[in-house]
Structures are given as structure tokens and as C-alpha cells.
Design an enzyme around this catalytic site. Structure first.
Site, short mmCIF file in Angstrom:
data_model
loop_
_atom_site.label_atom_id
_atom_site.label_comp_id
_atom_site.label_asym_id
_atom_site.label_seq_id
_atom_site.Cartn_x
_atom_site.Cartn_y
_atom_site.Cartn_z
N LYS A 185 29.29 38.95 -6.15
CA LYS A 185 30.14 38.23 -5.20
C LYS A 185 30.28 36.78 -5.66
O LYS A 185 29.31 36.02 -5.62
CB LYS A 185 29.54 38.24 -3.79
CG LYS A 185 30.54 37.70 -2.77
CD LYS A 185 29.91 37.44 -1.42
CE LYS A 185 29.43 36.02 -1.26
NZ LYS A 185 30.44 34.99 -1.46
N GLU A 261 18.20 30.48 -7.35
CA GLU A 261 18.46 29.17 -7.98
C GLU A 261 19.10 28.31 -6.91
O GLU A 261 20.25 28.55 -6.54
CB GLU A 261 19.40 29.32 -9.18
CG GLU A 261 18.86 30.17 -10.30
CD GLU A 261 17.63 29.59 -10.95
OE1 GLU A 261 17.39 28.37 -10.81
OE2 GLU A 261 16.89 30.35 -11.57
N CYS A 295 24.14 21.20 -9.42
CA CYS A 295 22.81 21.37 -8.80
C CYS A 295 21.83 20.34 -9.35
O CYS A 295 21.00 19.83 -8.62
CB CYS A 295 22.30 22.78 -9.00
SG CYS A 295 22.24 23.29 -10.72
P1 NAD Z 1 26.25 28.16 -0.65
O1 NAD Z 1 24.80 28.45 -0.49
O2 NAD Z 1 27.02 27.74 0.53
O3 NAD Z 1 26.99 29.47 -1.22
C1 NAD Z 1 26.62 30.07 -2.45
C2 NAD Z 1 27.02 31.53 -2.42
O4 NAD Z 1 26.20 32.20 -1.47
C3 NAD Z 1 28.46 31.79 -1.98
O5 NAD Z 1 28.96 32.88 -2.72
C4 NAD Z 1 28.31 32.13 -0.51
O6 NAD Z 1 29.35 32.94 -0.03
C5 NAD Z 1 26.99 32.88 -0.52
N1 NAD Z 1 26.23 32.85 0.73
C6 NAD Z 1 26.15 31.86 1.65
N2 NAD Z 1 25.32 32.21 2.64
C7 NAD Z 1 24.85 33.45 2.35
C8 NAD Z 1 23.97 34.36 3.00
N3 NAD Z 1 23.40 34.06 4.17
N4 NAD Z 1 23.72 35.56 2.42
C9 NAD Z 1 24.29 35.87 1.23
N5 NAD Z 1 25.15 35.06 0.57
C10 NAD Z 1 25.42 33.85 1.12
O7 NAD Z 1 26.38 27.12 -1.85
P2 NAD Z 1 27.68 26.47 -2.47
O8 NAD Z 1 28.19 25.43 -1.54
O9 NAD Z 1 28.63 27.53 -2.94
O10 NAD Z 1 27.07 25.80 -3.79
C11 NAD Z 1 26.39 24.60 -3.76
C12 NAD Z 1 24.89 24.83 -3.73
O11 NAD Z 1 24.49 25.64 -4.84
C13 NAD Z 1 24.13 23.53 -3.89
O12 NAD Z 1 23.04 23.53 -3.02
C14 NAD Z 1 23.67 23.57 -5.35
O13 NAD Z 1 22.54 22.78 -5.62
C15 NAD Z 1 23.41 25.03 -5.52
N6 NAD Z 1 23.42 25.38 -6.95
C16 NAD Z 1 22.22 25.62 -7.57
C17 NAD Z 1 22.18 25.91 -8.94
C18 NAD Z 1 20.88 26.14 -9.65
O14 NAD Z 1 20.88 26.59 -10.79
N7 NAD Z 1 19.74 25.86 -9.03
C19 NAD Z 1 23.38 25.96 -9.66
C20 NAD Z 1 24.58 25.71 -8.99
C21 NAD Z 1 24.58 25.43 -7.63
#
Ligand code: NAD
Length: 494
Positions: A185, A261, A295
Site C-alpha cells: 500500500k 521505520e 525522516c
Molecule cells: P503516516 O504514518 O501518516 O503514513 C504512512 C503510511 O501509513 C501511509 O501509507 C498511510 O496510509 C499508512 N497508515 C497510516 N495510519 C495507518 C494505520 N493505522 N495502519 C496502517 N497503515 C497506516 O506518515 P506519512 O505522513 O505518510 O510520512 C511521514 C512520516 O514517515 C514521518 O513521521 C517520517 O519520519 C516517517 N518516515 C520514516 C522513514 C524511516 O526510514 N524511518 C522514512 C520515511 C518517512
């Protein structure tokens, strides 16, 4: 030939991709999608419900049964994945336009970094398919002990929007190379490039059903993936809040391994003996790049008192030089913020930070430009409890705190929740290694900052920044499970 393109002429794939074909969404309304570069409504993202996710899982199971993907020669998997990498590069212009259109990634960066890196990460893991595996282990002579190494079966993978194709590569490449089928997804804000990638995978020879892409939000589609009983492992990248919700949902429906992550609030420590030009370049680049929507954005500058004025001045100059422009213009290098909502969130945290006593050195507001562009922002006079210091803003906002000695720098570097990355700038090797040992973070960069092309280095967070690793051998092995087999050998009877 210029890379610039007209966003209105790009044909976007429609629907979900299940069992090797596009499946058109059913009745329920999708989510409006606005282009971050100009705010224009351009598409609707369908939301796969639990039934459709189940259909994708069934397609994955059927593909594992009917194809040689998991059971055949690992070298054949490697060959197919390398063919996919070749196809990605051959068809980069279209894939690049789809990526740049809806994301924060300027087309020039997509073509020079994101797509080559996507192909490289796929090749990196393909090369492991026939080289990493089980083992014979020492036992008494009357036994033979071995560790069998197997794929999980169906892996569920969920990605964020900030580097859609690179994040897809980190999740998909090790899972596929390790012989799994995947239900993937992408983010509901940037779903289209993953569809193109899945369709290319089939053309490259990945059996239909081995890679399925379902579109939707976290609460419906994401939760259906993480809670599905026949998905054996979850690989997630996103916010810490969503990671916690996923842990809860997995526990509610059963037990399964997961790689998480998550978010960060990473410090960059600049000592008085550092190369200040280098530090200014690195610190500025790693909060301006992708407009801080990274991130590992180095969003907390910790600098020695003696060099703080010179460094903040150099960073301010670099911040004030950025020019906003749409992602489809080859001349653009400064990214838009992904959504209007995220612009509001950044503004609110900057406002709260000022109310708590912070001083703005530059930025602090959106550009007067169409689309969602926020000015690189430098904030000083902040306590450790200031919201701009504690919150992951996911925008181009850098706070500055000063220190008098190494101990104070180490104390300030520690964040109560996050432990993703740390940058250290000093010419004193012993100091840098002392601090590297001390830091509670999954990655430490010394006299540089930001990811390299060394995919052998695993990436992952400590504390609230995550569990497990992407990239490196660790990510491949996280997509395999080990089974111990012990054979009793019969004594000779003649
Ligand atoms: P987000 O957590 O809002 O969403 C990420 C993904 O998870 C999306 O596909 C979303 O639809 C899905 N999602 C959200 N809630 C969910 C749930 N309850 N169950 C299952 N899936 C769910 O994050 P975002 O706004 O898309 O991305 C930004 C975040 O991602 C920041 O916190 C950033 O630090 C983190 N990030 C981390 C890394 C890493 O390698 N550590 C890399 C890139 C981004």
C-alpha cells in the site's frame, strides 16, 4: 532534451493492481488528490476495503502456489529483478513524470536520484537472492544440524509519501528478492508510481500476483493489511503514531513480525574545530532538501557557542536563496510541502514555538506563490521543551541551540522519543567516535549528513524511531525466517 513537462498531459494509471491486472474500484468515494505544486485537484485515490485487501492476499497466495517464485532457483529471481531494474531505467521518463506530478519531488531530482536509486536498490537485493541462505551447524557426530532459511509467504508493506519510489524500493526489493509475494500500500497522497512499478514488474517477468498494489488510507486499507491473518510479516515506514497503531492492530488480530521505520527529530552537532563551510552546507542542505520532509532531516542544530553566530549566518544565507517552483519544471529544486493541511501544521508549530519564547531568524511563513511552498525557517532562543525542538515538524524548520562543551552537546542531542540519526562535525576523531558510541540513534554521520548510495549500511531507528532495519543484509534476512532441522544419524549396522 528538457525534463520539464505539462502535468495535464500525463496519463495516470487507474485502480488497484491485483493478480497482474488493474482492478477498478467499487462504489465508495475516493480521496481527493491535490497537486502540491499548484494545489489543483487532479485525481481521486480509491480506498480498498478489507474485502479487496483479502482478494490481493488470495492472489498472492495463488501466485506463490502456481509459480516458481519462492521454490525455483534463486538465481532466476535475481535475473527477473535485474530485468525489472533495466525496464525502470528504460521507461524512466514516464515513471518520473508520474512520480513528480503528485509528490514533492522535483523532476530533475526524480530523474537523477530517485529512479536510479530505485533501480540500484532492486539490484542490490537481487544480488543477495542466491548468496545469502541457510547453514550447517556444529553438532555431535551422530547428528546433523542445519538451519533452513525460507521466505515468509505473503508480506504486507506500507509506505509514506515523502520519497514514494525510493520508499517502495526499500520495502519491495528485499521482500521480493527473498522469495515472498507482497501486498503493497503506497501513501494515499502519492499512489500512482507504485502502480506503474507493479505493472512493469509483471512485464519484467515477476509472476502475476507476486506483487499486488492496493490503494487507500491507513484506517481502512492499512488496517486491513496489518490485521490480515494470512499476511505473515509487516514492513512499515511512516510516522511513530501510525507505527504504534499498527502494533496494536497486529496484537489484536494475532502475532507477526514487523519492521517499523518511524519518525525522527535528528540533531546535527557542530563543534568549534569543525570545517564550518562544510557544516553550513550539510546542515542547510539537510533541512532544505525535500523541504525538510525527510525522516532523517537534521532538524535540530546544536552548535558550540564560539561558532554559533558565523554558522547561523551562513545557514540563513543558504535558506534565503531558495526559489519555489513546480515539480514539473526542470529548473525547480526546492520542493513543495505535500498538502495544505501540512502547511497549516508547520505554521501552527512555528507559531507555538514563538509563543513559547523563540526568535525567528528567517522564514516562518509560506511563500506567496501558487501551491504549498513554505520558506526555510531558522529558529533560535529555544528551550529543550519548545514545540519546535520536541515535535517532528516534517517541514523546512531548523532550531538552533548552543552548547559550551561535549557533555552538554551530548545531553542536548538526546531526544525523549526519537533516535533515528545524528550528525557530528569535528576534526577530532576521538571525540567523534566517543560521541558515536554514546548516541542513542540508528545512524551516526561524521563530517557528512544524509543517506549515501552504500545500500549495505542498514537504516533504522532506536527508541520511538522504529524496530528493525531497511537496507543492508539485515533487510534481506528480515524477509526470511529460519527453521532448525536436526537429524539423528543411524549407526552402521554391518
Ligand atoms: P503516516 O504514518 O501518516 O503514513 C504512512 C503510511 O501509513 C501511509 O501509507 C498511510 O496510509 C499508512 N497508515 C497510516 N495510519 C495507518 C494505520 N493505522 N495502519 C496502517 N497503515 C497506516 O506518515 P506519512 O505522513 O505518510 O510520512 C511521514 C512520516 O514517515 C514521518 O513521521 C517520517 O519520519 C516517517 N518516515 C520514516 C522513514 C524511516 O526510514 N524511518 C522514512 C520515511 C518517512
Amino acid at each position: 532534451m528538457t525534463l520539464s513537462f505539462d502535468p495535464d498531459t500525463v496519463t495516470l494509471p487507474q485502480g488497484h493492481f491485483i493478480g497482474g491486472q488493474y482492478v477498478q474500484p467499487g462504489g465508495s468515494a475516493g480521496l481527493d488528490m491535490h497537486r502540491p505544486s499548484d494545489g489543483q485537484l487532479f485525481a481521486s485515490c480509491p480506498i480498498a476495503d478489507a474485502g479487496l485487501v483479502d482478494e490481493a492476499v488470495r492472489a498472492a497466495q495463488a501466485a506463490l502456489r502456481s509459480s516458481d517464485w519462492a521454490r525455483g532457483r534463486p538465481r532466476d529471481r535475481a535475473r527477473v529483478l535485474n530485468a525489472l531494474a533495466d525496464l525502470i531505467l528504460a521507461e524512466a521518463p514516464y515513471l518520473g513524470q508520474v512520480e513528480a506530478l503528485s509528490s514533492s519531488r522535483p523532476i530533475t531530482q526524480v530523474m537523477s536520484v530517485d529512479i536510479p536509486m530505485l533501480a540500484e536498490v532492486i539490484r542490490f537485493f537481487a544480488e543477495m537472492a542466491d548468496k545469502e541462505g541457510g547453514a550447517l551447524v556444529p553438532t555431535a557426530d551422530d547428528h546433523l544440524g542445519m538451519i533452513m532459511d525460507e521466505p515468509y509467504g505473503v508480506v504486507g508493506a506500507i509506505a509514506p509519501w515523502n520519497f514514494p519510489l525510493i520508499m517502495a524500493a526499500w520495502k519491495l526489493a528485499p521482500a521480493l528478492a527473498a522469495g515472498n509475494a507482497v501486498v503493497f500500500k503506497p501513501s494515499e497522497m502519492t499512489p500512482h508510481s507504485a502502480l506503474v512499478l507493479a505493472e512493469m514488474a509483471v512485464r519484467a517477468g515477476v509472476p502475476a500476483g507476486i506483487l499486488n498494489v492496493v490503494l487507500g488510507d491507513g484506517l481502512t486499507t492499512g488496517a486491513a493489511i496489518t490485521g490480515h491473518r494470512d499476511i505473515a510479516k509487516i514492513s512499515f515506514t511512516g510516522s511513530t503514531r501510525a507505527g504504534q497503531a499498527i502494533m496494536e492492530n497486529i496484537a489484536r488480530h494475532g502475532v507477526k513480525p514487523m519492521t517499523l521505520e518511524l519518525g525522527g527529530k535528528s540533531p546535527q552537532l557542530v563543534f568549534a574545530d569543525a570545517d564550518l563551510d562544510l557544516a553550513a552546507d550539510c546542515v542547510a542542505r539537510n533541512i532544505i532538501g525535500n523541504a525538510g520532509q525527510v525522516c532523517v532531516a537534521g532538524s535540530r542544530l546544536l552548535v558550540h557557542d564560539a561558532v554559533a553566530p558565523a554558522l547561523t549566518q551562513a545557514i540563513t544565507a543558504r535558506m534565503q536563496a531558495v526559489v519555489p517552483g513546480p515539480t514539473w519544471d526542470a529548473g525547480s529544486s526546492y520542493s513543495p510541502i505535500i498538502s495544505a493541511r501540512q502547511i497549516d501544521r508547520i505554521s501552527a508549530i512555528v507559531g507555538d514555538s514563538r509563543t513559547a519564547g523563540a526568535t525567528l531568524l528567517t522564514g516562518g511563513r509560506a511563500f506567496d506563490h501558487q501551491g504549498y511552498f513554505y520558506r526555510p525557517t531558522l529558529i533560535t532562543d529555544v528551550e529543550a521543551t519548545n514545540p519546535a525542538v520536541t515535535e517532528e515538524i516534517f517541514g523546512p524548520v531548523l532550531t538552533v541551540q548552543t552548547f559550551a562543551d561535549e557533555d552538554q552537546a551530548a545531553t542536548l542531542a538526546s531526544h525523549p522519543l526519537y533516535g533515528l540519526a545524528v550528525g557530528i562535525y569535528t576534526r577530532d576523531l576521538s571525540r567523534s567516535l566517543r560521541l558515536a558510541r554514546q548516541m542513542q540513534a540508528g545512524t551516526v554521520w561524521i563530517n557528512r549528513y544524509g543517506r549515501s548510495w552504500d545500500h549495505i549500511l542498514p537504516t533504522g531507528g532506536f527508541k520511538g524511531s522504529g524496530i528493525g532495519k531497511d537496507l543492508g543484509r539485515a533487510a534481506y534476512h528480515a524477509n526470511r525466517r529460519q527453521k532448525s532441522v536436526l537429524i539423528a544419524l543411524q549407526s552402521a549396522t554391518d
